[in-house]
Design an enzyme around this catalytic site. Structure first.
Site, PDB file in Angstrom:
ATOM      1  N   MET A  30       0.984  -1.082  -0.099  1.00  0.00           N
ATOM      2  CA  MET A  30      -0.016  -0.040   0.018  1.00  0.00           C
ATOM      3  C   MET A  30       0.785   1.154  -0.067  1.00  0.00           C
ATOM      4  SD  MET A  30      -3.279  -0.969   2.270  1.00  0.00           S
ATOM      5  CE  MET A  30      -2.887  -0.650   3.688  1.00  0.00           C
ATOM      6  N   GLY A  36      11.023  -2.949   5.471  1.00  0.00           N
ATOM      7  CA  GLY A  36      10.427  -4.066   5.603  1.00  0.00           C
ATOM      8  C   GLY A  36       9.879  -4.271   4.159  1.00  0.00           C
ATOM      9  N   HIS A  37       9.281  -3.412   3.395  1.00  0.00           N
ATOM     10  CA  HIS A  37       8.927  -3.850   1.874  1.00  0.00           C
ATOM     11  C   HIS A  37      10.119  -3.974   1.148  1.00  0.00           C
ATOM     12  CE1 HIS A  37       5.721  -0.568   3.403  1.00  0.00           C
ATOM     13  NE2 HIS A  37       5.027  -1.477   2.957  1.00  0.00           N
ATOM     14  N   GLY A 147       4.972 -10.206   4.230  1.00  0.00           N
ATOM     15  CA  GLY A 147       5.769  -9.911   5.360  1.00  0.00           C
ATOM     16  C   GLY A 147       5.114 -10.644   6.595  1.00  0.00           C
TER      17      GLY A 147
END
Ligand code: AMP
Length: 280
Positions: A30, A36-37, A147
Protein backbone atom coordinates in the site's frame (compact mmCIF):
# COMPACT_ATOMS: atom_id res chain seq x y z
CA UNK A 1 11.58 0.96 -14.00
CA UNK A 2 8.36 0.90 -15.93
CA UNK A 3 5.27 2.42 -14.31
CA UNK A 4 2.04 0.77 -15.37
CA UNK A 5 -1.36 2.10 -14.34
CA UNK A 6 -3.69 0.13 -16.62
CA UNK A 7 -4.83 -3.39 -15.70
CA UNK A 8 -4.85 -4.54 -19.32
CA UNK A 9 -1.34 -3.21 -19.89
CA UNK A 10 -0.06 -4.95 -16.75
CA UNK A 11 -1.59 -8.23 -17.92
CA UNK A 12 0.03 -7.84 -21.36
CA UNK A 13 3.43 -7.11 -19.81
CA UNK A 14 3.23 -10.23 -17.64
CA UNK A 15 2.00 -12.40 -20.51
CA UNK A 16 5.03 -11.28 -22.55
CA UNK A 17 7.46 -12.11 -19.70
CA UNK A 18 5.82 -15.52 -19.27
CA UNK A 19 6.28 -16.23 -22.99
CA UNK A 20 9.97 -15.41 -22.49
CA UNK A 21 10.01 -17.98 -19.65
CA UNK A 22 10.85 -15.30 -17.09
CA UNK A 23 9.97 -15.97 -13.44
CA UNK A 24 7.76 -13.11 -12.19
CA UNK A 25 8.05 -12.19 -8.51
CA UNK A 26 5.37 -9.93 -7.05
CA UNK A 27 5.23 -7.73 -3.93
CA UNK A 28 1.81 -6.16 -3.22
CA UNK A 29 1.96 -3.05 -1.01
CA UNK A 30 0.00 0.00 0.00
CA UNK A 31 3.02 2.25 -0.46
CA UNK A 32 4.83 4.65 1.86
CA UNK A 33 7.61 2.15 1.54
CA UNK A 34 10.21 1.28 4.16
CA UNK A 35 12.94 -1.33 4.65
CA UNK A 36 10.30 -3.99 5.44
CA UNK A 37 8.83 -3.62 1.95
CA UNK A 38 12.27 -3.40 0.36
CA UNK A 39 13.35 -6.68 2.01
CA UNK A 40 10.48 -8.36 0.14
CA UNK A 41 11.47 -6.74 -3.15
CA UNK A 42 15.12 -7.80 -2.74
CA UNK A 43 14.08 -11.39 -2.00
CA UNK A 44 11.78 -11.25 -5.02
CA UNK A 45 14.70 -10.16 -7.19
CA UNK A 46 16.85 -12.95 -5.78
CA UNK A 47 14.25 -15.63 -6.50
CA UNK A 48 12.74 -14.32 -9.71
CA UNK A 49 13.92 -12.90 -13.05
CA UNK A 50 11.71 -9.82 -12.84
CA UNK A 51 9.98 -8.17 -9.92
CA UNK A 52 6.70 -6.27 -9.94
CA UNK A 53 5.66 -4.10 -6.99
CA UNK A 54 2.12 -2.80 -6.70
CA UNK A 55 1.11 0.25 -4.72
CA UNK A 56 -2.60 0.41 -4.09
CA UNK A 57 -4.26 1.75 -0.95
CA UNK A 58 -7.15 -0.67 -1.12
CA UNK A 59 -10.31 1.11 0.03
CA UNK A 60 -12.31 -2.09 0.68
CA UNK A 61 -9.91 -3.39 3.34
CA UNK A 62 -10.26 -0.31 5.58
CA UNK A 63 -13.02 -0.70 8.12
CA UNK A 64 -12.59 2.92 9.28
CA UNK A 65 -12.88 5.73 6.70
CA UNK A 66 -10.56 7.94 8.79
CA UNK A 67 -7.80 5.28 8.65
CA UNK A 68 -8.11 5.22 4.84
CA UNK A 69 -8.11 9.02 4.64
CA UNK A 70 -5.02 9.44 6.84
CA UNK A 71 -3.06 6.46 5.49
CA UNK A 72 0.38 7.90 4.60
CA UNK A 73 1.08 8.29 0.88
CA UNK A 74 4.13 9.47 -1.08
CA UNK A 75 4.31 7.87 -4.49
CA UNK A 76 7.23 10.01 -5.67
CA UNK A 77 9.43 8.89 -2.76
CA UNK A 78 8.28 5.26 -3.25
CA UNK A 79 9.16 5.45 -6.95
CA UNK A 80 12.70 6.58 -6.14
CA UNK A 81 13.18 3.83 -3.55
CA UNK A 82 11.98 1.13 -5.95
CA UNK A 83 14.08 2.47 -8.79
CA UNK A 84 17.17 2.42 -6.54
CA UNK A 85 16.80 -1.34 -6.02
CA UNK A 86 16.11 -2.05 -9.69
CA UNK A 87 12.43 -2.95 -9.52
CA UNK A 88 11.21 -3.85 -13.00
CA UNK A 89 7.62 -2.62 -12.80
CA UNK A 90 5.65 -0.41 -10.45
CA UNK A 91 1.96 -1.22 -10.88
CA UNK A 92 -0.06 1.77 -9.76
CA UNK A 93 -3.76 1.34 -10.51
CA UNK A 94 -6.51 3.84 -9.71
CA UNK A 95 -9.31 2.78 -7.35
CA UNK A 96 -11.85 3.46 -10.12
CA UNK A 97 -10.11 0.94 -12.36
CA UNK A 98 -9.85 -1.71 -9.63
CA UNK A 99 -13.45 -1.21 -8.49
CA UNK A 100 -15.53 0.10 -11.41
CA UNK A 101 -19.25 0.73 -10.95
CA UNK A 102 -21.09 -2.57 -10.61
CA UNK A 103 -18.25 -4.38 -8.88
CA UNK A 104 -19.77 -7.02 -6.59
CA UNK A 105 -17.57 -10.10 -6.27
CA UNK A 106 -15.51 -10.71 -3.11
CA UNK A 107 -13.38 -13.49 -1.69
CA UNK A 108 -13.97 -14.65 1.85
CA UNK A 109 -11.52 -16.94 3.62
CA UNK A 110 -13.64 -18.17 6.48
CA UNK A 111 -12.21 -19.53 9.75
CA UNK A 112 -8.69 -18.05 9.78
CA UNK A 113 -10.06 -14.56 9.03
CA UNK A 114 -12.16 -14.50 12.20
CA UNK A 115 -9.86 -14.27 15.25
CA UNK A 116 -7.14 -11.70 16.09
CA UNK A 117 -7.39 -8.65 13.77
CA UNK A 118 -10.47 -10.15 12.10
CA UNK A 119 -12.44 -9.84 15.32
CA UNK A 120 -11.78 -6.09 15.49
CA UNK A 121 -11.72 -5.17 11.80
CA UNK A 122 -14.94 -6.50 10.23
CA UNK A 123 -14.52 -7.04 6.50
CA UNK A 124 -10.77 -6.37 6.55
CA UNK A 125 -9.60 -9.79 5.41
CA UNK A 126 -12.39 -10.01 2.83
CA UNK A 127 -10.98 -6.80 1.38
CA UNK A 128 -7.44 -8.17 1.50
CA UNK A 129 -8.34 -11.55 -0.04
CA UNK A 130 -10.35 -9.83 -2.78
CA UNK A 131 -7.66 -7.34 -3.78
CA UNK A 132 -4.90 -9.96 -3.65
CA UNK A 133 -6.98 -12.24 -5.89
CA UNK A 134 -7.44 -9.39 -8.36
CA UNK A 135 -3.74 -8.50 -8.24
CA UNK A 136 -2.75 -12.14 -8.82
CA UNK A 137 -5.00 -12.23 -11.89
CA UNK A 138 -3.52 -8.96 -13.14
CA UNK A 139 0.19 -9.50 -12.41
CA UNK A 140 0.14 -13.29 -13.01
CA UNK A 141 3.18 -13.89 -10.78
CA UNK A 142 5.01 -17.17 -10.24
CA UNK A 143 5.81 -16.09 -6.70
CA UNK A 144 4.37 -13.53 -4.33
CA UNK A 145 6.07 -12.22 -1.20
CA UNK A 146 4.44 -11.17 2.05
CA UNK A 147 5.79 -10.00 5.42
CA UNK A 148 5.25 -11.91 8.67
CA UNK A 149 4.59 -8.61 10.39
CA UNK A 150 1.06 -9.18 9.09
CA UNK A 151 1.07 -12.77 10.28
CA UNK A 152 -2.67 -13.40 9.99
CA UNK A 153 -2.63 -11.96 6.47
CA UNK A 154 0.02 -14.53 5.52
CA UNK A 155 -2.15 -17.35 6.92
CA UNK A 156 -5.25 -16.03 5.13
CA UNK A 157 -3.43 -15.69 1.79
CA UNK A 158 -1.83 -19.15 2.01
CA UNK A 159 -5.23 -20.69 2.78
CA UNK A 160 -6.82 -18.82 -0.14
CA UNK A 161 -4.07 -19.85 -2.58
CA UNK A 162 -4.49 -23.47 -1.54
CA UNK A 163 -8.30 -23.44 -1.54
CA UNK A 164 -8.68 -21.63 -4.87
CA UNK A 165 -5.76 -23.41 -6.60
CA UNK A 166 -3.77 -20.32 -7.50
CA UNK A 167 -0.77 -21.58 -9.48
CA UNK A 168 1.88 -19.63 -7.61
CA UNK A 169 4.19 -19.86 -4.61
CA UNK A 170 3.75 -17.75 -1.48
CA UNK A 171 6.95 -16.68 0.27
CA UNK A 172 6.86 -15.05 3.70
CA UNK A 173 9.68 -12.97 5.15
CA UNK A 174 10.61 -11.97 8.71
CA UNK A 175 9.58 -8.65 10.23
CA UNK A 176 12.08 -5.85 9.70
CA UNK A 177 12.49 -3.63 12.77
CA UNK A 178 13.92 -0.24 13.58
CA UNK A 179 17.19 -0.40 15.55
CA UNK A 180 15.22 0.14 18.78
CA UNK A 181 12.89 -2.78 18.08
CA UNK A 182 9.76 -1.11 16.70
CA UNK A 183 8.36 -3.12 13.79
CA UNK A 184 8.55 -0.99 10.65
CA UNK A 185 5.14 0.11 9.43
CA UNK A 186 3.89 2.86 7.15
CA UNK A 187 1.60 3.90 9.99
CA UNK A 188 4.60 4.69 12.25
CA UNK A 189 4.87 7.97 10.33
CA UNK A 190 1.64 9.07 12.01
CA UNK A 191 3.10 8.76 15.54
CA UNK A 192 4.17 11.89 17.43
CA UNK A 193 7.69 11.71 18.93
CA UNK A 194 6.19 10.85 22.34
CA UNK A 195 3.92 8.18 20.84
CA UNK A 196 6.83 6.79 18.87
CA UNK A 197 8.68 6.35 22.17
CA UNK A 198 5.65 4.77 23.91
CA UNK A 199 5.13 2.31 21.05
CA UNK A 200 8.41 0.58 21.96
CA UNK A 201 6.49 -1.23 24.72
CA UNK A 202 5.04 -3.55 22.03
CA UNK A 203 8.33 -5.08 20.91
CA UNK A 204 9.54 -4.98 24.53
CA UNK A 205 6.47 -6.99 25.58
CA UNK A 206 7.24 -9.60 22.91
CA UNK A 207 10.82 -9.88 24.13
CA UNK A 208 9.68 -10.25 27.76
CA UNK A 209 7.32 -13.04 26.72
CA UNK A 210 10.12 -14.80 24.88
CA UNK A 211 12.25 -14.50 27.99
CA UNK A 212 9.69 -16.05 30.36
CA UNK A 213 9.12 -18.90 27.91
CA UNK A 214 12.86 -19.47 27.75
CA UNK A 215 12.82 -19.68 31.52
CA UNK A 216 10.26 -22.48 31.31
CA UNK A 217 6.86 -20.80 31.55
CA UNK A 218 4.23 -22.57 29.39
CA UNK A 219 0.86 -21.25 30.60
CA UNK A 220 -0.71 -18.78 28.18
CA UNK A 221 -2.49 -16.85 30.93
CA UNK A 222 0.79 -16.16 32.71
CA UNK A 223 2.67 -15.22 29.53
CA UNK A 224 -0.13 -12.89 28.40
CA UNK A 225 -0.14 -11.20 31.80
CA UNK A 226 3.56 -10.42 31.34
CA UNK A 227 2.69 -8.87 27.96
CA UNK A 228 -0.20 -6.83 29.37
CA UNK A 229 1.87 -5.61 32.34
CA UNK A 230 4.64 -4.41 30.03
CA UNK A 231 2.19 -2.53 27.80
CA UNK A 232 0.34 -1.10 30.82
CA UNK A 233 3.55 0.77 31.73
CA UNK A 234 2.77 3.12 28.85
CA UNK A 235 -0.47 4.97 29.61
CA UNK A 236 -0.68 6.28 26.01
CA UNK A 237 -0.93 2.72 24.69
CA UNK A 238 -4.26 0.87 24.73
CA UNK A 239 -4.07 -2.83 24.05
CA UNK A 240 -6.69 -4.17 21.63
CA UNK A 241 -5.75 -7.84 21.88
CA UNK A 242 -2.85 -10.00 22.97
CA UNK A 243 -3.26 -13.64 22.03
CA UNK A 244 -1.33 -16.89 21.99
CA UNK A 245 -2.44 -18.99 19.05
CA UNK A 246 -1.54 -21.95 16.91
CA UNK A 247 0.43 -20.37 14.01
CA UNK A 248 -1.32 -22.53 11.41
CA UNK A 249 -4.95 -22.53 12.54
CA UNK A 250 -4.79 -19.27 14.57
CA UNK A 251 -6.85 -20.96 17.29
CA UNK A 252 -6.14 -19.87 20.87
CA UNK A 253 -3.87 -22.12 22.88
CA UNK A 254 -3.87 -22.52 26.65
CA UNK A 255 -0.24 -23.62 26.75
CA UNK A 256 2.92 -23.16 24.73
CA UNK A 257 3.69 -26.65 23.44
CA UNK A 258 5.61 -26.24 20.19
CA UNK A 259 5.88 -23.09 18.09
CA UNK A 260 3.20 -20.62 19.19
CA UNK A 261 2.17 -17.28 17.73
CA UNK A 262 2.11 -14.35 20.13
CA UNK A 263 0.16 -11.64 18.32
CA UNK A 264 -0.88 -8.24 19.58
CA UNK A 265 -2.62 -5.10 18.42
CA UNK A 266 -2.64 -1.81 20.29
CA UNK A 267 -3.70 1.77 19.81
CA UNK A 268 -1.05 4.41 20.34
CA UNK A 269 -3.11 7.59 20.30
CA UNK A 270 -5.05 7.43 17.02
CA UNK A 271 -2.72 4.92 15.41
CA UNK A 272 -3.32 1.17 15.47
CA UNK A 273 -0.15 -0.92 15.50
CA UNK A 274 0.33 -4.69 15.34
CA UNK A 275 3.29 -6.90 16.15
CA UNK A 276 3.94 -10.59 16.71
CA UNK A 277 6.57 -13.23 17.27
CA UNK A 278 6.79 -17.00 17.40
CA UNK A 279 7.45 -18.43 20.86
CA UNK A 280 9.26 -21.74 20.85
P1 AMP B 1 1.54 -2.83 3.46
O1 AMP B 1 2.08 -1.80 2.54
O2 AMP B 1 1.54 -2.44 4.90
O3 AMP B 1 0.24 -3.42 3.00
O4 AMP B 1 2.59 -4.02 3.41
C1 AMP B 1 2.95 -4.64 2.19
C2 AMP B 1 3.74 -5.89 2.49
O5 AMP B 1 4.91 -5.53 3.25
C3 AMP B 1 2.96 -6.89 3.35
O6 AMP B 1 3.26 -8.20 2.90
C4 AMP B 1 3.51 -6.64 4.72
O7 AMP B 1 3.42 -7.75 5.57
C5 AMP B 1 4.95 -6.31 4.40
N1 AMP B 1 5.55 -5.57 5.52
C6 AMP B 1 5.06 -4.46 6.13
N2 AMP B 1 5.85 -4.09 7.16
C7 AMP B 1 6.87 -5.00 7.21
C8 AMP B 1 8.01 -5.17 8.05
N3 AMP B 1 8.27 -4.35 9.06
N4 AMP B 1 8.83 -6.21 7.79
C9 AMP B 1 8.57 -7.06 6.77
N5 AMP B 1 7.52 -6.96 5.94
C10 AMP B 1 6.67 -5.94 6.15
Amino acid sequence: MEIITSIREMQRWSEARRRERKIIAFVPTMGFLHEGHLSLVREGKRRGDVVVVSIFVNPIQFNQPSDFATYPRNVEQDRRMLEAIATDVLFLPEAAEMYPPGFQTTVEVETVSRPLCGAFRPGHFRGVATVVTKLFNIVKPHLALFGEKDFQQCVVIRRMVQDLNFDLEIITMPTVREPDGLAMSSRNARLSPAERQSSLCLSRALRKAQEVVRQGERRSAVILQVVRDEIAKEPQVRIEYATLANPETLEDVAEVAGPTLLALAAWVGEVRLIDNCILQ
